[in-house]
Motif scaffolding. Structure first.
Motif, short mmCIF file in Angstrom:
data_model
loop_
_atom_site.label_atom_id
_atom_site.label_comp_id
_atom_site.label_asym_id
_atom_site.label_seq_id
_atom_site.Cartn_x
_atom_site.Cartn_y
_atom_site.Cartn_z
N GLY A 121 0.81 -1.22 0.00
CA GLY A 121 0.00 0.00 0.00
C GLY A 121 0.84 1.26 0.00
N VAL A 122 2.04 1.18 -0.51
CA VAL A 122 2.90 2.38 -0.50
C VAL A 122 2.77 3.13 -1.82
CG1 VAL A 122 4.64 1.58 1.12
CG2 VAL A 122 4.84 0.98 -1.27
N VAL A 123 3.05 4.42 -1.74
CA VAL A 123 3.15 5.23 -2.96
C VAL A 123 4.62 5.20 -3.35
CG1 VAL A 123 2.85 7.52 -3.94
CG2 VAL A 123 1.26 6.69 -2.21
N TYR A 124 4.86 4.87 -4.60
CA TYR A 124 6.26 4.79 -5.01
C TYR A 124 6.49 5.59 -6.28
CZ TYR A 124 4.49 1.34 -8.28
OH TYR A 124 3.78 0.71 -9.26
N GLU A 125 7.74 5.87 -6.47
CA GLU A 125 8.11 6.71 -7.61
C GLU A 125 9.18 5.98 -8.41
OE1 GLU A 125 10.17 10.25 -6.45
OE2 GLU A 125 9.41 11.37 -8.17
N ALA A 126 9.02 5.99 -9.72
CA ALA A 126 10.05 5.42 -10.58
C ALA A 126 10.62 6.57 -11.40
CB ALA A 126 9.45 4.36 -11.50
N THR A 127 11.89 6.83 -11.19
CA THR A 127 12.52 7.95 -11.89
C THR A 127 13.48 7.42 -12.94
OG1 THR A 127 12.46 9.05 -9.76
CG2 THR A 127 13.67 10.16 -11.50
N CYS A 128 13.33 7.93 -14.15
CA CYS A 128 14.23 7.50 -15.22
C CYS A 128 15.60 8.10 -14.99
CB CYS A 128 13.66 7.93 -16.57
SG CYS A 128 14.75 7.51 -17.93
N SER A 129 16.62 7.25 -15.00
CA SER A 129 17.97 7.75 -14.71
C SER A 129 18.51 8.55 -15.88
CB SER A 129 18.89 6.56 -14.39
OG SER A 129 18.81 5.63 -15.45
N GLN A 130 17.88 8.44 -17.06
CA GLN A 130 18.42 9.14 -18.23
C GLN A 130 17.74 10.48 -18.50
OE1 GLN A 130 18.14 5.19 -19.58
NE2 GLN A 130 19.55 5.60 -21.26
N CYS A 131 16.41 10.54 -18.27
CA CYS A 131 15.75 11.81 -18.56
C CYS A 131 15.01 12.39 -17.36
CB CYS A 131 14.79 11.65 -19.74
SG CYS A 131 13.41 10.59 -19.36
N ASN A 132 15.15 11.74 -16.21
CA ASN A 132 14.56 12.23 -14.96
C ASN A 132 13.04 12.30 -14.97
OD1 ASN A 132 16.50 12.39 -13.04
ND2 ASN A 132 17.23 14.41 -13.72
N ASN A 133 12.42 11.71 -15.96
CA ASN A 133 10.95 11.62 -15.92
C ASN A 133 10.57 10.69 -14.78
OD1 ASN A 133 10.05 13.30 -17.87
ND2 ASN A 133 9.55 11.70 -19.36
N SER A 134 9.51 11.05 -14.07
CA SER A 134 9.15 10.16 -12.97
C SER A 134 7.70 9.75 -13.07
CB SER A 134 9.43 10.83 -11.63
OG SER A 134 8.57 11.91 -11.46
N TYR A 135 7.44 8.56 -12.59
CA TYR A 135 6.09 8.00 -12.58
C TYR A 135 5.75 7.65 -11.15
CZ TYR A 135 6.83 7.78 -17.55
OH TYR A 135 7.09 8.13 -18.84
N ILE A 136 4.60 8.12 -10.72
CA ILE A 136 4.20 7.86 -9.34
C ILE A 136 2.96 6.99 -9.35
CG2 ILE A 136 3.40 8.92 -7.21
CD1 ILE A 136 5.08 11.36 -7.99
N GLU A 137 3.01 5.95 -8.55
CA GLU A 137 1.87 5.04 -8.47
C GLU A 137 1.72 4.56 -7.04
OE1 GLU A 137 2.14 1.76 -11.14
OE2 GLU A 137 1.98 3.03 -12.91
N GLN A 138 0.58 3.93 -6.81
CA GLN A 138 0.39 3.31 -5.51
C GLN A 138 0.20 1.82 -5.72
OE1 GLN A 138 -3.07 4.45 -3.24
NE2 GLN A 138 -2.05 3.96 -1.34
N SER A 139 0.83 1.04 -4.87
CA SER A 139 0.69 -0.42 -4.99
C SER A 139 -0.02 -0.94 -3.75
CB SER A 139 2.07 -1.07 -5.10
OG SER A 139 1.94 -2.45 -4.96
N CYS A 140 -1.01 -1.79 -3.98
CA CYS A 140 -1.68 -2.36 -2.80
C CYS A 140 -0.97 -3.62 -2.35
CB CYS A 140 -3.15 -2.62 -3.07
SG CYS A 140 -3.43 -3.51 -4.57
N ARG A 141 -0.07 -4.12 -3.19
CA ARG A 141 0.69 -5.31 -2.79
C ARG A 141 2.09 -4.91 -2.35
NH1 ARG A 141 0.39 -7.98 -8.06
NH2 ARG A 141 -0.17 -5.88 -8.63
N HIS A 142 2.92 -5.91 -2.09
CA HIS A 142 4.30 -5.61 -1.70
C HIS A 142 4.96 -4.84 -2.84
CE1 HIS A 142 4.73 -9.00 1.46
NE2 HIS A 142 4.03 -7.98 1.89
#
Ligand code: ZN
Length: 274
Positions: A121-142
């Motif tokens: 149930g955490v909110v996590y962020e995936a940041t592209c190491s090349q262009c710094n674009n980030s995607y934020i999502e929430q996962s209800c699982r691990h």
């Protein structure tokens, strides 16, 4: 025997005949007819007599009351409450729990924290190491499970390591001549198995097989990106690794843009989970 007769016989006529048979056999074996009849009666009663109605019992329910433990005073108070309730509400039972403010657990503050990747149930962020674009999502699982999902989805779009040339070489080598699997006679002594017929592959056969497989591959539907990370890869050819994911605590949501992306993602999740 009587019980079985009652269970098996489908008509009263058959039941009666069976009882008569039991009576006859029992008599031959030295049982008195009174004894046999009493058993038959008892079994019939068990089957056809309705169980005596159980008088409805008034259900009591228990109320748990927490009282801070302050020594004797608390005990006196607890007893007073219990007796007062018993007088006023005879169907209620009070269970007094003496609560202590200082628990043993309070002295053990160095409990291991749950690692981020095992949090759910955490909110996590995936940041592209090349262009710094980030995607934020929430996962209800691990988080670990979700990251693996993202990465395996991305993997389907990555260029697959080509194993074909190696296998082609092999096949080419083999295609010069019919494959001599084994020239000598195949005996059970040699193989330990019943003799099997050897298959000879010719170049034409292999080409035909290869054609068939390529056609099959062409017929396959192109994979659809399920993850935002895969979409990003298709757009930019930037790849994400495990290290590009991080959890976001509410304090870390830095700017309004991130919050908006997050809200949009949550709404999308509700309608169509990625
Ligand atoms: Zn990128």
């Amino acid at each position: 025997m009587v019980h079985r007769t009652i269970q098996i016989c489908s008509s009263y006529k058959a039941l009666h005949a069976e009882f008569q048979f039991i009576r006859k056999i029992s008599k031959r074996n030295g049982y008195t007819s009174n004894f046999v009849d009493s058993i038959i009666q008892r079994q019939l009663n068990l089957k056809y007599e309705r169980p005596a109605p159980v008088p409805p019992t008034l259900s009591t329910d228990t109320v748990v009351s927490k009282i801070p433990c302050l020594g004797k005073e608390s005990q006196v108070y607890g007893k007073l409450v219990t007796s007062a309730v018993a007088k006023q509400y005879p169907l209620k039972k009070v269970r007094i729990v003496y609560d202590v403010a200082d628990r043993i657990g309070r002295n053990f503050k160095n409990k291991d924290a749950v690692p981020d990747e095992l949090k759910a149930g955490v909110v996590y962020e995936a940041t592209c190491s090349q262009c710094n674009n980030s995607y934020i999502e929430q996962s209800c699982r691990h988080l670990k499970t979700r990251i693996n999902e993202h990465l395996s989805d991305q993997k389907t779009f990555l260029p697959q390591p080509l194993k074909m040339p190696a296998s082609n070489k092999k096949k080419k080598k083999n295609s010069q001549n019919p494959i001599p699997l084994y020239n000598g006679p195949i005996t059970r002594l040699r193989t330990g198995k019943p003799p099997s017929s050897s298959i000879k592959l010719y170049k034409d056969d292999i080409d035909e097989l290869l054609k068939q497989t390529t056609i099959k591959l062409k017929n396959d539907q192109p994979p659809v990106p399920k993850s935002a990370i895969s979409k990003h890869y298709i757009k930019t050819h930037h790849t994400f690794t495990k290290n590009d994911f991080s959890t976001i605590t509410p304090g870390r949501v830095k700017n309004i843009k991130n919050i908006i992306i997050f809200i949009i993602d949550v709404i999308q999740h509700r309608t169509a989970p990625l």
